[in-house]
Scaffold this motif. Sequence first.
Motif, PDB file in Angstrom:
ATOM      1  N   THR A   1     -46.779 -15.444   6.348  1.00  0.00           N
ATOM      2  CA  THR A   1     -46.620 -15.935   5.855  1.00  0.00           C
ATOM      3  C   THR A   1     -45.382 -17.085   6.093  1.00  0.00           C
ATOM      4  O   THR A   1     -44.170 -16.456   5.911  1.00  0.00           O
ATOM      5  CB  THR A   1     -46.301 -17.077   4.439  1.00  0.00           C
ATOM      6  OG1 THR A   1     -47.806 -15.551   3.875  1.00  0.00           O
ATOM      7  CG2 THR A   1     -46.268 -18.228   3.855  1.00  0.00           C
ATOM      8  N   THR A   2     -45.485 -18.448   6.958  1.00  0.00           N
ATOM      9  CA  THR A   2     -44.087 -18.691   7.729  1.00  0.00           C
ATOM     10  C   THR A   2     -43.682 -19.919   6.500  1.00  0.00           C
ATOM     11  O   THR A   2     -44.372 -20.989   6.049  1.00  0.00           O
ATOM     12  CB  THR A   2     -44.215 -19.363   8.723  1.00  0.00           C
ATOM     13  OG1 THR A   2     -45.220 -18.698   9.778  1.00  0.00           O
ATOM     14  CG2 THR A   2     -43.485 -20.091   9.605  1.00  0.00           C
ATOM     15  N   GLU A   3     -42.262 -19.751   6.250  1.00  0.00           N
ATOM     16  CA  GLU A   3     -41.473 -20.160   5.354  1.00  0.00           C
ATOM     17  C   GLU A   3     -40.571 -21.705   6.332  1.00  0.00           C
ATOM     18  O   GLU A   3     -40.076 -20.677   6.934  1.00  0.00           O
ATOM     19  CB  GLU A   3     -41.297 -19.710   4.292  1.00  0.00           C
ATOM     20  CG  GLU A   3     -40.016 -19.264   4.146  1.00  0.00           C
ATOM     21  CD  GLU A   3     -39.709 -18.479   2.524  1.00  0.00           C
ATOM     22  OE1 GLU A   3     -40.287 -18.826   1.673  1.00  0.00           O
ATOM     23  OE2 GLU A   3     -38.279 -17.804   3.106  1.00  0.00           O
ATOM     24  N   ILE A   4     -40.219 -22.472   6.272  1.00  0.00           N
ATOM     25  CA  ILE A   4     -39.722 -23.744   6.261  1.00  0.00           C
ATOM     26  C   ILE A   4     -39.213 -24.659   4.610  1.00  0.00           C
ATOM     27  O   ILE A   4     -39.754 -24.935   3.665  1.00  0.00           O
ATOM     28  CB  ILE A   4     -40.169 -25.287   7.143  1.00  0.00           C
ATOM     29  CG1 ILE A   4     -40.689 -24.504   8.593  1.00  0.00           C
ATOM     30  CG2 ILE A   4     -38.917 -25.826   7.351  1.00  0.00           C
ATOM     31  CD1 ILE A   4     -38.973 -23.092   8.923  1.00  0.00           C
TER      32      ILE A   4
ATOM     33  N   HIS B   1     -31.398 -30.888   7.712  1.00  0.00           N
ATOM     34  CA  HIS B   1     -32.706 -31.079   7.050  1.00  0.00           C
ATOM     35  C   HIS B   1     -33.820 -30.039   7.073  1.00  0.00           C
ATOM     36  O   HIS B   1     -34.352 -30.189   5.732  1.00  0.00           O
ATOM     37  CB  HIS B   1     -33.441 -32.185   7.651  1.00  0.00           C
ATOM     38  CG  HIS B   1     -34.198 -33.241   6.499  1.00  0.00           C
ATOM     39  ND1 HIS B   1     -35.120 -34.045   7.605  1.00  0.00           N
ATOM     40  CD2 HIS B   1     -34.625 -33.300   6.175  1.00  0.00           C
ATOM     41  CE1 HIS B   1     -35.947 -35.030   6.879  1.00  0.00           C
ATOM     42  NE2 HIS B   1     -35.830 -34.003   5.477  1.00  0.00           N
ATOM     43  N   TYR B   2     -34.303 -29.207   7.683  1.00  0.00           N
ATOM     44  CA  TYR B   2     -34.919 -28.198   7.846  1.00  0.00           C
ATOM     45  C   TYR B   2     -34.354 -26.905   8.095  1.00  0.00           C
ATOM     46  O   TYR B   2     -33.254 -26.871   8.539  1.00  0.00           O
ATOM     47  CB  TYR B   2     -36.258 -28.354   8.347  1.00  0.00           C
ATOM     48  CG  TYR B   2     -36.982 -29.502   9.149  1.00  0.00           C
ATOM     49  CD1 TYR B   2     -38.087 -29.856   6.920  1.00  0.00           C
ATOM     50  CD2 TYR B   2     -36.592 -30.712   8.971  1.00  0.00           C
ATOM     51  CE1 TYR B   2     -38.768 -30.225   7.267  1.00  0.00           C
ATOM     52  CE2 TYR B   2     -37.469 -32.311   8.529  1.00  0.00           C
ATOM     53  CZ  TYR B   2     -38.420 -32.073   7.555  1.00  0.00           C
ATOM     54  OH  TYR B   2     -39.195 -32.729   7.438  1.00  0.00           O
ATOM     55  N   SER B   3     -34.437 -25.848   6.930  1.00  0.00           N
ATOM     56  CA  SER B   3     -33.901 -24.803   7.471  1.00  0.00           C
ATOM     57  C   SER B   3     -34.348 -22.900   6.772  1.00  0.00           C
ATOM     58  O   SER B   3     -35.551 -23.389   6.327  1.00  0.00           O
ATOM     59  CB  SER B   3     -32.646 -24.822   6.467  1.00  0.00           C
ATOM     60  OG  SER B   3     -32.586 -24.444   4.878  1.00  0.00           O
TER      61      SER B   3
ATOM     62  N   ALA C   1     -33.164 -24.460  11.225  1.00  0.00           N
ATOM     63  CA  ALA C   1     -34.631 -24.277  11.711  1.00  0.00           C
ATOM     64  C   ALA C   1     -35.790 -25.722  12.052  1.00  0.00           C
ATOM     65  O   ALA C   1     -34.918 -27.048  12.073  1.00  0.00           O
ATOM     66  CB  ALA C   1     -35.601 -24.319   9.938  1.00  0.00           C
ATOM     67  N   SER C   2     -36.624 -25.348  12.718  1.00  0.00           N
ATOM     68  CA  SER C   2     -37.659 -26.559  13.105  1.00  0.00           C
ATOM     69  C   SER C   2     -37.826 -27.046  12.153  1.00  0.00           C
ATOM     70  O   SER C   2     -38.219 -26.604  11.220  1.00  0.00           O
ATOM     71  CB  SER C   2     -38.028 -26.993  13.861  1.00  0.00           C
ATOM     72  OG  SER C   2     -37.287 -25.876  15.017  1.00  0.00           O
TER      73      SER C   2
ATOM     74  N   PHE D   1     -25.894 -27.594  -2.533  1.00  0.00           N
ATOM     75  CA  PHE D   1     -26.220 -26.432  -1.765  1.00  0.00           C
ATOM     76  C   PHE D   1     -26.901 -25.075  -2.048  1.00  0.00           C
ATOM     77  O   PHE D   1     -26.998 -24.300  -2.277  1.00  0.00           O
ATOM     78  CB  PHE D   1     -26.705 -26.563  -0.441  1.00  0.00           C
ATOM     79  CG  PHE D   1     -27.574 -27.966  -0.269  1.00  0.00           C
ATOM     80  CD1 PHE D   1     -29.338 -28.011  -0.893  1.00  0.00           C
ATOM     81  CD2 PHE D   1     -26.882 -28.882   0.236  1.00  0.00           C
ATOM     82  CE1 PHE D   1     -29.970 -28.868   0.240  1.00  0.00           C
ATOM     83  CE2 PHE D   1     -28.345 -30.055   0.854  1.00  0.00           C
ATOM     84  CZ  PHE D   1     -28.791 -30.182   0.295  1.00  0.00           C
ATOM     85  N   GLU D   2     -25.302 -24.812  -2.770  1.00  0.00           N
ATOM     86  CA  GLU D   2     -24.658 -23.629  -2.944  1.00  0.00           C
ATOM     87  C   GLU D   2     -24.731 -23.084  -4.786  1.00  0.00           C
ATOM     88  O   GLU D   2     -24.724 -21.800  -4.987  1.00  0.00           O
ATOM     89  CB  GLU D   2     -22.919 -23.724  -2.606  1.00  0.00           C
ATOM     90  CG  GLU D   2     -22.363 -23.368  -0.926  1.00  0.00           C
ATOM     91  CD  GLU D   2     -22.871 -25.025  -0.382  1.00  0.00           C
ATOM     92  OE1 GLU D   2     -22.968 -26.214  -1.013  1.00  0.00           O
ATOM     93  OE2 GLU D   2     -22.844 -24.924   1.140  1.00  0.00           O
ATOM     94  N   SER D   3     -24.791 -23.926  -5.043  1.00  0.00           N
ATOM     95  CA  SER D   3     -25.159 -23.537  -7.220  1.00  0.00           C
ATOM     96  C   SER D   3     -26.415 -23.906  -7.536  1.00  0.00           C
ATOM     97  O   SER D   3     -27.080 -23.554  -6.271  1.00  0.00           O
ATOM     98  CB  SER D   3     -25.147 -25.136  -7.767  1.00  0.00           C
ATOM     99  OG  SER D   3     -25.257 -25.979  -7.233  1.00  0.00           O
TER     100      SER D   3
END
Length: 183
Positions: free
Chosen positions: A48-51, A71-73, A80-81, A134-136
Amino acid sequence: AAAAAAAVSKSSGMSVAELAAAVAAAGGACPDMPPDFAARSEKLHRETTEIFENERWYPVFGWKTPGFHPHYSTADFKPASKPEDLDHLCDVFPVSLKNHPEELVDRWYWESFWEYDTDLTKVDNCGWQYAVSFESAFASRRTKSHFVRRRRWTRRRVFCNAVTALWLVQLAEDATQRSNTLI
């Protein structure tokens, strides 16, 4: 049977899952296929590819691309793309090989389409997780103190060697021919 024929006759290609469903619906079988092929196809190597899609809330503008995060990671926020830019990594199964049998080689094939994941814990019905930063820690419901969100996109792929791929395509073509005679 008519639905199976329609599914198999797509000119743009099919996923392995679509082929298997169409073949099963039409009761397909390939004379050159080994008797244990069904069991073998269940054991194909799958991944499974995940973004992750990330957004930040801006009071005047709403949800937008975050300024300091991609925006994508990946899950750990490495850039990430976007999902559609990864489509080239695998092929969609070619359905007709009569004119181009050389297209089937050992490679990865997409087995599904991109879908946002609602199976994760702490997500809403659209797959979003919300947090203060994003860190919480993330939660499934947005509160007034949540200014970021992220959503996991997944797509399954399967590795087929050329012989397996040829059998799957032959099954689909045989199923289409049988279904067309029933219509």
